[in-house]
Motif scaffolding. Structure first.
Motif, PDB file in Angstrom:
ATOM      1  N   LEU A  33       0.838  -1.212   0.000  1.00 25.01           N
ATOM      2  CA  LEU A  33       0.000   0.000   0.000  1.00 25.01           C
ATOM      3  C   LEU A  33       0.869   1.257   0.000  1.00 25.01           C
ATOM      4  O   LEU A  33       0.545   2.254  -0.628  1.00 25.01           O
ATOM      5  N   MET A  34       1.994   1.184   0.729  1.00 29.36           N
ATOM      6  CA  MET A  34       2.910   2.334   0.773  1.00 29.36           C
ATOM      7  C   MET A  34       3.521   2.557  -0.617  1.00 29.36           C
ATOM      8  O   MET A  34       3.594   3.683  -1.091  1.00 29.36           O
ATOM      9  N   ASP A  35       3.925   1.433  -1.249  1.00 29.05           N
ATOM     10  CA  ASP A  35       4.514   1.533  -2.586  1.00 29.05           C
ATOM     11  C   ASP A  35       3.544   2.162  -3.569  1.00 29.05           C
ATOM     12  O   ASP A  35       3.929   2.935  -4.433  1.00 29.05           O
ATOM     13  N   ALA A  36       2.257   1.804  -3.415  1.00 30.35           N
ATOM     14  CA  ALA A  36       1.251   2.337  -4.329  1.00 30.35           C
ATOM     15  C   ALA A  36       0.929   3.794  -4.011  1.00 30.35           C
ATOM     16  O   ALA A  36       0.139   4.431  -4.704  1.00 30.35           O
ATOM     17  N   GLY A  37       1.516   4.280  -2.913  1.00 25.09           N
ATOM     18  CA  GLY A  37       1.298   5.680  -2.529  1.00 25.09           C
ATOM     19  C   GLY A  37      -0.077   5.944  -1.944  1.00 25.09           C
ATOM     20  O   GLY A  37      -0.529   7.079  -1.863  1.00 25.09           O
ATOM     21  N   LYS A  38      -0.755   4.861  -1.502  1.00 25.27           N
ATOM     22  CA  LYS A  38      -2.107   5.039  -0.975  1.00 25.27           C
ATOM     23  C   LYS A  38      -2.102   5.418   0.497  1.00 25.27           C
ATOM     24  O   LYS A  38      -3.048   6.028   0.984  1.00 25.27           O
ATOM     25  N   ILE A  39      -1.089   4.966   1.222  1.00 27.78           N
ATOM     26  CA  ILE A  39      -1.038   5.295   2.650  1.00 27.78           C
ATOM     27  C   ILE A  39       0.301   5.941   2.986  1.00 27.78           C
ATOM     28  O   ILE A  39       1.288   5.755   2.272  1.00 27.78           O
ATOM     29  N   ALA A  40       0.305   6.675   4.105  1.00 28.70           N
ATOM     30  CA  ALA A  40       1.512   7.397   4.515  1.00 28.70           C
ATOM     31  C   ALA A  40       2.600   6.425   4.958  1.00 28.70           C
ATOM     32  O   ALA A  40       2.310   5.298   5.371  1.00 28.70           O
ATOM     33  N   LEU A  41       3.835   6.890   4.888  1.00 30.13           N
ATOM     34  CA  LEU A  41       4.958   6.009   5.226  1.00 30.13           C
ATOM     35  C   LEU A  41       5.084   5.776   6.728  1.00 30.13           C
ATOM     36  O   LEU A  41       5.764   4.854   7.154  1.00 30.13           O
ATOM     37  N   ASP A  42       4.422   6.608   7.540  1.00 30.07           N
ATOM     38  CA  ASP A  42       4.477   6.372   8.990  1.00 30.07           C
ATOM     39  C   ASP A  42       3.258   5.572   9.478  1.00 30.07           C
ATOM     40  O   ASP A  42       2.903   5.607  10.640  1.00 30.07           O
ATOM     41  N   SER A  43       2.625   4.830   8.580  1.00 33.40           N
ATOM     42  CA  SER A  43       1.519   3.946   8.964  1.00 33.40           C
ATOM     43  C   SER A  43       2.057   2.823   9.840  1.00 33.40           C
ATOM     44  O   SER A  43       3.233   2.475   9.749  1.00 33.40           O
ATOM     45  N   LYS A  44       1.193   2.262  10.674  1.00 34.17           N
ATOM     46  CA  LYS A  44       1.665   1.238  11.604  1.00 34.17           C
ATOM     47  C   LYS A  44       0.667   0.098  11.803  1.00 34.17           C
ATOM     48  O   LYS A  44      -0.494   0.203  11.450  1.00 34.17           O
ATOM     49  N   ARG A  55       3.227 -16.664  25.249  1.00 34.41           N
ATOM     50  CA  ARG A  55       4.333 -15.781  24.875  1.00 34.41           C
ATOM     51  C   ARG A  55       3.928 -14.638  23.933  1.00 34.41           C
ATOM     52  O   ARG A  55       4.793 -13.975  23.347  1.00 34.41           O
ATOM     53  N   THR A  56       2.648 -14.362  23.808  1.00 37.66           N
ATOM     54  CA  THR A  56       2.171 -13.338  22.878  1.00 37.66           C
ATOM     55  C   THR A  56       2.893 -11.987  23.046  1.00 37.66           C
ATOM     56  O   THR A  56       3.370 -11.416  22.075  1.00 37.66           O
ATOM     57  N   TRP A  57       2.974 -11.501  24.285  1.00 35.65           N
ATOM     58  CA  TRP A  57       3.575 -10.176  24.494  1.00 35.65           C
ATOM     59  C   TRP A  57       5.060 -10.169  24.127  1.00 35.65           C
ATOM     60  O   TRP A  57       5.566  -9.215  23.546  1.00 35.65           O
ATOM     61  N   GLU A  58       5.750 -11.274  24.478  1.00 33.95           N
ATOM     62  CA  GLU A  58       7.166 -11.383  24.120  1.00 33.95           C
ATOM     63  C   GLU A  58       7.350 -11.258  22.608  1.00 33.95           C
ATOM     64  O   GLU A  58       8.245 -10.561  22.125  1.00 33.95           O
ATOM     65  N   ILE A  59       6.470 -11.941  21.885  1.00 30.93           N
ATOM     66  CA  ILE A  59       6.559 -11.890  20.420  1.00 30.93           C
ATOM     67  C   ILE A  59       6.307 -10.477  19.922  1.00 30.93           C
ATOM     68  O   ILE A  59       7.025  -9.983  19.042  1.00 30.93           O
ATOM     69  N   ILE A  60       5.325  -9.807  20.506  1.00 25.77           N
ATOM     70  CA  ILE A  60       5.026  -8.434  20.084  1.00 25.77           C
ATOM     71  C   ILE A  60       6.240  -7.532  20.350  1.00 25.77           C
ATOM     72  O   ILE A  60       6.627  -6.728  19.501  1.00 25.77           O
ATOM     73  N   CYS A  61       6.864  -7.678  21.522  1.00 28.69           N
ATOM     74  CA  CYS A  61       8.049  -6.878  21.858  1.00 28.69           C
ATOM     75  C   CYS A  61       9.154  -7.130  20.836  1.00 28.69           C
ATOM     76  O   CYS A  61       9.823  -6.198  20.383  1.00 28.69           O
ATOM     77  N   ARG A  62       9.324  -8.400  20.483  1.00 29.70           N
ATOM     78  CA  ARG A  62      10.388  -8.736  19.547  1.00 29.70           C
ATOM     79  C   ARG A  62      10.107  -8.121  18.165  1.00 29.70           C
ATOM     80  O   ARG A  62      10.989  -7.535  17.540  1.00 29.70           O
ATOM     81  N   LEU A  63       8.847  -8.219  17.732  1.00 32.06           N
ATOM     82  CA  LEU A  63       8.463  -7.626  16.443  1.00 32.06           C
ATOM     83  C   LEU A  63       8.744  -6.126  16.428  1.00 32.06           C
ATOM     84  O   LEU A  63       9.252  -5.584  15.459  1.00 32.06           O
ATOM     85  N   HIS A  64       8.438  -5.469  17.547  1.00 30.67           N
ATOM     86  CA  HIS A  64       8.651  -4.019  17.663  1.00 30.67           C
ATOM     87  C   HIS A  64      10.143  -3.684  17.591  1.00 30.67           C
ATOM     88  O   HIS A  64      10.536  -2.695  16.972  1.00 30.67           O
ATOM     89  N   GLU A  65      10.954  -4.533  18.244  1.00 27.59           N
ATOM     90  CA  GLU A  65      12.410  -4.346  18.207  1.00 27.59           C
ATOM     91  C   GLU A  65      12.927  -4.405  16.772  1.00 27.59           C
ATOM     92  O   GLU A  65      13.695  -3.560  16.336  1.00 27.59           O
ATOM     93  N   GLU A  66      12.455  -5.445  16.076  1.00 26.17           N
ATOM     94  CA  GLU A  66      12.964  -5.710  14.732  1.00 26.17           C
ATOM     95  C   GLU A  66      12.505  -4.691  13.702  1.00 26.17           C
ATOM     96  O   GLU A  66      13.217  -4.391  12.755  1.00 26.17           O
ATOM     97  N   ASP A  67      11.272  -4.231  13.866  1.00 25.38           N
ATOM     98  CA  ASP A  67      10.702  -3.361  12.859  1.00 25.38           C
ATOM     99  C   ASP A  67       9.746  -2.372  13.523  1.00 25.38           C
ATOM    100  O   ASP A  67       8.781  -2.779  14.173  1.00 25.38           O
ATOM    101  N   LYS A  68      10.032  -1.073  13.342  1.00 24.04           N
ATOM    102  CA  LYS A  68       9.218  -0.051  14.012  1.00 24.04           C
ATOM    103  C   LYS A  68       7.827   0.094  13.391  1.00 24.04           C
ATOM    104  O   LYS A  68       7.009   0.877  13.861  1.00 24.04           O
ATOM    105  N   LEU A  69       7.579  -0.680  12.330  1.00 20.39           N
ATOM    106  CA  LEU A  69       6.234  -0.705  11.761  1.00 20.39           C
ATOM    107  C   LEU A  69       5.264  -1.267  12.800  1.00 20.39           C
ATOM    108  O   LEU A  69       4.102  -0.879  12.873  1.00 20.39           O
ATOM    109  N   PHE A  70       5.762  -2.201  13.608  1.00 18.77           N
ATOM    110  CA  PHE A  70       4.917  -2.865  14.602  1.00 18.77           C
ATOM    111  C   PHE A  70       4.928  -2.138  15.938  1.00 18.77           C
ATOM    112  O   PHE A  70       5.987  -1.793  16.446  1.00 18.77           O
TER     113      PHE A  70
END
Ligand code: UDP
Ligand code: MG
Length: 316
Positions: A33-44, A55-70
């Motif tokens: 969607l970002m590539d198509a220019g439909k949504i802003a680049l700071d979408s999350k 371990r749901t929260w641990e996984i969420i924390c890890r995803l956030h660490e790896e990629d600020k999209l999450f």
């Protein structure tokens, strides 16, 4: 950039099995969607951990660490799907222009996101995701779910048929929603009450690709009752009508018994007596229970308790 920052809110309760895959697919979707220019680049993408014990929260924390999209929101304890979703929506509306809510299991086809964003860009404030078929659900789930919508309608709660909590809402629609302070949350009944220009997009519903449903029959029934009693007073009216009808019938019985007495055919009607006592007893208890449902609701509302408490918010 104009107003096209998208946040996707995903409530998660014990979803460790599906989260990594869900994150991967959502990331690809957002990127396209970002590539198509439909949504802003700071979408999350915001994952709301609803007090999971795995371990749901641990996984969420890890995803956030790896990629600020999450991003992640950790609730202080399990508050149920509706409250978790509200926590996400109310937090995200401070940053986003449009917010899409969906389940963590991706049963709702994420390709419908494109159409939802298109509708938003065309000027709609609310876009409902509507299932076109339920072929992949088990017969039982399909049957109970469809009965649920029909029953809700009959009972006077106006809900969009075959629409769950997969929808897009604009910032101002969410501002509207935040004005509703009720504790007994039934979002899919509330959203139509907010108003604004709305439309719907249809999609196919898939099977859960991992993990199991957190909505067993018991929770579904509780949810249906919640929906009906939160949105309509029809059941109370039905109870009143029932009472009146029975009273009218009992008058007929009285007349009949007098006729029988006068004509001298008096019988020792023990069985009919027993039957009516049980019938009346049952009906009375049912009616009291029905009224009790509403009294209970009033009790909960008067307490004005918080609907959720956020323990931690990962965002940047
Ligand atoms: N969910 C939640 N809190 C709960 C139960 C469920 O946040 O107490 C989330 C769950 O993680 C999922 C969504 O609500 O993202 C819908 O749950 P599920 O897929 O189990 O329901 P179904 O699709 O079977 O109706
Ligand atoms: Mg599901």
């Amino acid at each position: 950039m104009e107003n096209n920052c998208l946040y996707i809110c995903v409530p998660c309760y014990k979803e460790e099995e599906v989260l990594p895959e869900t994150a991967k697919r959502l990331k690809a979707k957002v990127a396209s969607l970002m590539d198509a220019g439909k949504i802003a680049l700071d979408s999350k993408v915001v994952f709301i951990n609803d007090g999971s014990t795995d371990r749901t929260w641990e996984i969420i924390c890890r995803l956030h660490e790896e990629d600020k999209l999450f991003c992640g929101i950790n609730l202080s304890r399990n508050r149920g799907h509706q409250n978790a979703l509200l926590a996400g929506l109310m937090t995200a509306k401070e940053y986003a222009d449009m917010i899409i809510s969906m389940d963590a299991d991706l049963q709702d086809d994420i390709d419908a996101v494109d159409a939802m964003v298109d509708r938003y860009l065309e000027g709609y404030d609310v876009v409902y995701g509507v299932r076109s078929s339920r072929e992949t659900d088990t017969f039982f789930k399909r049957f109970t779910a469809e009965a649920f919508y029909k029953f809700m309608k009959m009972m006077g709660a106006d809900v969009v048929f075959n629409h769950a909590d997969y929808r897009l809402m604009s910032k101002r629609a969410l501002e509207g929603l935040s004005e509703f302070t009720e504790v007994n949350l039934f979002l899919r009944g509330l959203v139509p009450q907010v108003g604004f220009k709305s439309t719907s997009v249809t999609y196919e519903r898939h099977e859960r690709f991992a993990g199991e449903s957190k909505y067993p029959l018991k929770k579904m029934l509780a949810f249906a009752l919640e929906g009906i009693t939160s949105f309509s007073v029809k059941p109370i009216r039905l109870v009143t009508m029932l009472g009146l009808t029975i009273a009218a019938i009992s008058v007929l019985f009285l007349i009949w018994s007098i006729v029988v007495k006068v004509t001298g055919n008096s019988v020792d009607g023990w069985s009919s007596l027993m039957a009516s006592i049980w019938l009346m007893g049952g009906l009375q208890i049912f009616c009291i229970g029905m009224i009790g449902e509403y009294v209970g609701k009033i009790y909960m509302e008067t307490k004005q308790r918080p609907r959720y408490i956020i323990e931690q918010f990962l965002h940047d």
